[in-house]
Design a protein around this motif. Sequence first.
Motif: not given
Lengths: 98, 86, 155
Positions: A53, A56-60, A64, C33, C99, C102, C109-111, C121, C124
């Motif tokens: 997370v 890659t910044g992706a929640n899933n 990723s 994502h 990537n 990011v 945005i990093i969640p 993401g 992605l």
Amino acid sequence: MKKIFFIAFVVFFIFMFYSAYEIRDFGNPPSQMDDRIIGKYNSTTGEWEYGAVNETGANNAVTSVVFDYRGYDTLGEATVLFTAIAGVMMLFRRVKNE
Amino acid sequence: MIEISLFEIALILMSVFMIASAIIAVWFKDLLASVITLAVMSLILSLYFYVLQAPDVAIAEAGVGAALTTAILIITVRATERMEED
Amino acid sequence: MNEERMSVIVQTIASILFPIILIFSFYIIMHGHLTPGGGFQGGAVGASAVALLIVAFGARYVENKMREENLSAFESVGGLVFVIVSILGIFVATTFLTNFLVGEPLFGIIPKWGVSPLNSGGVLPILNIAVGMKVIGGLASVVLMLAIASKEGEK
């Protein structure tokens, strides 16, 4: 010949029944790799310290892995799809033009 | 008495239905009914993936296996013979 | 021409359901994502919407509405976007398929913990949209070509 098929069917049926009965529960045994892949969450700062997370910044995490860490595989899958569709086009184009 | 949980009962029932629909698909002489039975098997397989906590694969299986493969096979059956010869 | 269509009830239900299934497919692709799903799954759902239209209205009608060349071009644009975004990783950052978005304002945005925004993401979402375009165009054109070829074979 039918007897062989029947015996194979019974063996396969018993195998599937037994493997559905003997399956482990989810999270048992606990995986050692979950924190490595998904990452570690710092609850005081409210941010992810490392892991998928954060990188890659992706929640899933599955996406990723599929599109980032193993992106070459997705590119190969897209190539396979493109080749299959090009084959179908080449097979049926002539019928349309007549 | 062996103890058996609801999860295992669901898995065993879905396995039985999948094997039964696959055998019926081979057993039918009517190919259109056989294709529909394959779609049923694919749908139960998608449910199986969902129960085993793989929703990605479940969506892909429901989209490709139950919709697109059935459409392509029905187009093929309509262009050729419907009844299987002995 | 007219006998390959199904009845009015099926046509009405198909024309109501077609945009709904297409919107669901775009939802699966755009939220690839965040939630389960992704480019391939959403593309398969969208192609099944086109297959529903072919079943209800017949292959000739669908071929006249959306040309098969357009579907192939749609697929090729998807593959091209995938390769271009992958190669941009070499020039902008270090390696192939980096990537590199990011931390940028677009998709960067990093969640935090919990529900994460759509604007996250990195590359992605772009790759998801590319693969979705590729799968929708490819599978829909395969079903369309098979239906047209089977119609030609009957005569």
